[in-house]
Write an enzyme that holds these catalytic residues in place. Structure first.
Site, short mmCIF file in Angstrom:
data_model
loop_
_atom_site.label_atom_id
_atom_site.label_comp_id
_atom_site.label_asym_id
_atom_site.label_seq_id
_atom_site.Cartn_x
_atom_site.Cartn_y
_atom_site.Cartn_z
N CYS A 192 0.84 -1.20 0.00
CA CYS A 192 0.00 0.00 0.00
C CYS A 192 0.87 1.25 0.00
CB CYS A 192 -0.98 -0.01 1.17
SG CYS A 192 -2.12 1.40 1.08
N ASP A 227 -9.99 -3.19 -5.97
CA ASP A 227 -9.43 -2.21 -5.03
C ASP A 227 -10.25 -0.93 -5.11
OD1 ASP A 227 -7.76 -0.25 -3.75
OD2 ASP A 227 -6.02 -1.52 -4.14
N HIS A 265 -8.10 -4.37 -2.20
CA HIS A 265 -6.87 -3.82 -1.65
C HIS A 265 -6.47 -4.65 -0.42
CE1 HIS A 265 -4.08 -0.41 -1.20
NE2 HIS A 265 -4.18 -0.63 0.10
#
Length: 289
Positions: free
Chosen positions: A168, A225, A257
């Protein structure tokens, strides 16, 4: 999804200010914002490893980091693990141990050490507002430079075989550091934001810097995501191909995600295992082995 989609860059127009260090040691366990952890959480033991907290000298002091490596032998191919927004909490430590079990010297520096401890916030928006948004891209790059120099000086890390991986926020920084340091042999960016807004501390998006990429980077993304648009991933794929960059992007269908975050509901075991296998193969293919 951890909600982070702000983009950042390598060189802010103003020098970042010198400041004190808020984090002087790593937090045990998991960040408060991810409690309770999932029943699927993976725990990797330290049998056969030398693993634990270390201190890394940086230009204005020192930052804590987590380091794991095989207990004997070396020097080992080196992987810098770049944290997600929750900091170097138990999941990132566990990833370092997994890499050490595979024969690597793995180190995860606490890159928010000057701004705050994200593990103590209960809400993700508060982490972003109070900590993450205040971390300059240039500072991240120089702290990772210092981490690599510290690893080399230990005598146990072969930084001529240097890899980087991040998740991330750390996935985005993986792209950026791979541009900053062309000595990196290979990188793997897990669901790192490619677009978004910019500001003084974070003046460039990854998509603005494609022409500058020289390092082989493998990008691992999920098509479901909610924070990284499929259009951005596809644009990145197209530009990498047009510019003949030594990079690949994998886009997993129907995948959210944070799919490697086994301690969270976003975990997808099949995609996470496939991504981990691809990561190890990518490193070996490109000389990080």
């Amino acid at each position: 999804m951890d909600g982070f989609d702000q983009t950042k860059s390598l060189t802010p127009s103003a020098e970042f200010s010198r400041r004190g260090f808020v984090i002087t040691s790593l937090t045990a366990g998991f960040a408060l914002a991810v409690q309770p952890v999932s029943a699927e959480t993976i725990t990797t033991d330290a049998t056969g490893l030398e693993a634990g907290e270390v201190n890394v000298p940086v230009k204005d002091g020192q930052i804590p980091a987590y380091r794991a490596m095989p207990a004997s032998g070396g020097p080992f191919a080196t992987i810098v693990v770049i944290q997600e927004i929750f900091g170097v909490h138990e999941h990132i430590k566990d990833l370092c141990r997994r890499l050490a079990k595979a024969g690597y010297f793995a180190v995860a520096p606490a890159l928010y050490a000057r701004q705050g401890d994200p593990s103590q916030y209960k809400e993700i928006p508060d982490i972003i507002k109070n900590v993450v948004s205040k971390v300059p891209d240039a500072e991240v790059a120089t702290d990772i430079d210092a981490t690599v120099a510290w690893a080399k000086a230990s005598g146990k890390a072969d930084t001529a075989r240097l890899g980087v991986t991040g998740f991330c926020w750390g996935g985005r920084q993986t792209w950026l550091y791979s541009i900053h340091n062309p000595a990196v042999k290979a990188s793997v960016a897990w669901y790192g934001p490619l677009a978004g807004t910019t500001d003084e501390l974070h003046p460039k998006r990854v998509l603005d810097l494609v022409a500058d990429i020289k390092v082989p980077v493998l990008g691992l993304y999920g098509a479901a995501d909610q924070g990284i648009a499929v259009a951005d991933v596809e644009k990145m794929q197209t530009e990498l191909k047009q510019l003949n960059k030594p990079c690949e992007i994998v886009l997993y269908p129907d995948t959210p995600h944070g799919f490697n975050a086994d301690y969270r509901p976003t975990y997808r075991a099949e995609q996470a295992k496939d991504g981990w296998t691809r990561m190890q193969a990518w490193f070996k293919k490109n000389g990080v082995a």
